[in-house]
Write an enzyme that holds these catalytic residues in place. Structure first.
Site, mmCIF file in Angstrom:
data_model
loop_
_atom_site.group_PDB
_atom_site.id
_atom_site.type_symbol
_atom_site.label_atom_id
_atom_site.label_comp_id
_atom_site.label_asym_id
_atom_site.label_seq_id
_atom_site.Cartn_x
_atom_site.Cartn_y
_atom_site.Cartn_z
ATOM 1 N N LYS A 40 -2.273 20.485 -9.292
ATOM 2 C CA LYS A 40 -2.718 19.094 -9.182
ATOM 3 C C LYS A 40 -2.717 18.487 -10.580
ATOM 4 O O LYS A 40 -3.410 18.973 -11.482
ATOM 5 C CB LYS A 40 -4.119 19.054 -8.580
ATOM 6 C CG LYS A 40 -4.705 17.656 -8.523
ATOM 7 C CD LYS A 40 -6.042 17.667 -7.813
ATOM 8 C CE LYS A 40 -6.650 16.280 -7.776
ATOM 9 N NZ LYS A 40 -7.960 16.293 -7.102
ATOM 10 N N LYS A 84 0.688 18.193 -6.119
ATOM 11 C CA LYS A 84 0.162 16.835 -5.990
ATOM 12 C C LYS A 84 0.205 16.135 -7.333
ATOM 13 O O LYS A 84 -0.189 16.756 -8.313
ATOM 14 C CB LYS A 84 -1.283 16.940 -5.485
ATOM 15 C CG LYS A 84 -2.007 15.628 -5.400
ATOM 16 C CD LYS A 84 -3.453 15.849 -5.047
ATOM 17 C CE LYS A 84 -4.155 14.511 -5.125
ATOM 18 N NZ LYS A 84 -5.579 14.634 -5.116
ATOM 19 N N SER A 112 -2.330 8.226 -2.911
ATOM 20 C CA SER A 112 -2.668 6.818 -2.714
ATOM 21 C C SER A 112 -1.760 5.849 -3.476
ATOM 22 O O SER A 112 -1.306 4.855 -2.915
ATOM 23 C CB SER A 112 -4.129 6.589 -3.102
ATOM 24 O OG SER A 112 -4.358 6.965 -4.448
HETATM 25 C C1 PBG Z 1 -10.469 14.875 -5.521
HETATM 26 C C2 PBG Z 1 -9.248 14.265 -4.948
HETATM 27 C C3 PBG Z 1 -8.521 13.185 -5.453
HETATM 28 C C4 PBG Z 1 -7.476 12.952 -4.547
HETATM 29 C C5 PBG Z 1 -7.605 13.894 -3.534
HETATM 30 N N1 PBG Z 1 -8.697 14.706 -3.809
HETATM 31 C C6 PBG Z 1 -8.772 12.296 -6.612
HETATM 32 C C7 PBG Z 1 -8.800 12.774 -7.990
HETATM 33 O O1 PBG Z 1 -8.449 13.890 -8.326
HETATM 34 O O2 PBG Z 1 -9.240 11.957 -8.808
HETATM 35 C C8 PBG Z 1 -6.432 11.884 -4.680
HETATM 36 C C9 PBG Z 1 -5.724 11.509 -3.437
HETATM 37 C C10 PBG Z 1 -4.943 10.243 -3.500
HETATM 38 O O3 PBG Z 1 -4.755 9.629 -4.567
HETATM 39 O O4 PBG Z 1 -4.473 9.829 -2.436
HETATM 40 N N2 PBG Z 1 -11.507 14.923 -4.582
#
Ligand code: PBG
Length: 338
Positions: free
Chosen positions: A209, A262, A289
């Site tokens: 991630k 991701k 997103s």
């Molecule tokens: C953390 C989490 C995030 C997303 C999924 N799980 C946000 C982050 O790491 O700040 C992002 C998902 C998206 O942008 O659609 N709980």
């Protein structure tokens, strides 16, 4: 390595590649990648209250739902044949260590119980397992002063991650998805599960991630923007690729059942690498997103054709090696309205 395909298959004019494209039937016959709803996971945001359906301004079509509205939603989704839902909880109160997340009466525990009660085995419920939505500072764990700089305290966070995982398991989650990028989180969850008769419960790790600008709109949806600093001390640097293989390998050694890359669109090379190094492991990708919002914004202006772009994007993610895709378009694809 150079490969000489022509010596095996002939050359023009005996060979004309366009023959495999000359009509729709033949094109579909030779397709190598298909998008099917049962490989798509649909993210949903749940908050307390009743009759609440708050639109997320930066993500048209996405809402924060109260539990009763969430139940209405999953009653529709359960007959669409999608792979599952991914639940994010937004608690009523936040504190320094995200207590709502470790309570059997917290928002996510209540939501999972209500959803499972409504859908039984007809819909997989996946839970995002992280603290950023639950802490008042918005970081993904407990903070500590580490020799003069404030940061997430890795090992202290592992303890509450294990508690949080058991809350999700007891509530009835079918699969947990830890997303905090805390070292050792998979091992901590696996041990907690195995010691509490949840040895059957699988883990999907957000293994690779990246610290990404593409999460911007999500943070409005989940109310999880860090109140200071950013997540670069725990999420991966976009300028690294080989590290993704180490992250995946460590997660597998600790007991991850499914691994994830991701975001998706800008990280197809990482998916391909993971797929080639670990050909037998289920791989997921999160079409995040920001990827959703960009397409929505451009299509609202009439600059692109949303349906074509979405299908092309999901095809590309599958082609790069991810069998499972988490996407805000899952419902539209399943309902064939896209
Ligand atoms: C953390 C989490 C995030 C997303 C999924 N799980 C946000 C982050 O790491 O700040 C992002 C998902 C998206 O942008 O659609 N709980």
């Amino acid at each position: 390595m150079t490969r000489n395909y022509c010596s095996q298959t002939g050359t023009f004019p005996a060979v004309r590649m366009r023959r495999l494209r000359y009509n729709k039937l033949v094109r579909e016959l030779v397709q190598e990648t298909t998008i099917t709803p049962n490989k798509l996971i649909y993210p949903l945001f749940v908050r307390s209250g009743k009759g609440i359906r708050t639109p997320i301004s930066s993500m048209p079509g996405v809402f924060q739902l109260s539990i009763d509205e969430l139940v209405r939603e999953v009653n529709v989704l359960k007959d669409l044949g999608i792979g599952g839902i991914l639940l994010f909880g937004i608690p009523e109160t936040k504190d320094a260590c995200g207590s709502d997340a470790t309570s059997d009466n917290g928002i996510i525990a209540q939501a999972v119980r209500a959803v499972k009660d409504a859908v039984q085995d007809k819909l997989m419920v996946v839970t995002d397992l992280c603290f950023c939505e639950y802490t008042d500072h918005g970081h993904c764990g407990i903070l500590a002063d580490l020799a003069g700089h404030i940061d997430v305290d890795n090992d202290a966070t592992l303890k509450i991650i294990a508690e949080q995982a058991l809350v999700h398991a007891r509530a009835g989650a079918d699969l947990v998805a830890p997303s905090g990028m805390i070292d050792g989180m998979i091992g901590a969850i696996r041990t907690a599960f195995d010691q509490n008769r949840f040895e059957h419960l699988p883990i999907m790790s957000y293994s690779a991630k990246y610290a990404s600008g593409f999460y911007g709109p999500f943070r409005e949806a989940a109310e999880s923007t860090p109140q200071f600093g950013d997540r670069r001390s725990y999420q991966m640097d976009p300028a690294t690729a080989e590290q993704a293989l180490r992250e995946v390998e460590l997660d597998l050694v600790e007991g991850a059942d499914i691994v994830m890359v991701k975001p998706a669109m800008a990280y197809l090379d990482i998916m391909r690498m993971v797929r080639e190094h670990f050909p037998n492991v289920p791989l997921a990708a999160y079409n995040v997103s920001g990827e959703y919002s960009m397409v929505k914004a451009a299509s609202e202006r009439g600059w692109i054709d949303e349906s074509r772009i979405v299908r092309e994007t999901l095809t590309a993610i599958h082609r790069a090696g991810a069998g499972i895709i988490i996407t805000y378009w899952a419902k539209d694809i399943a309902q064939n309205v896209l």
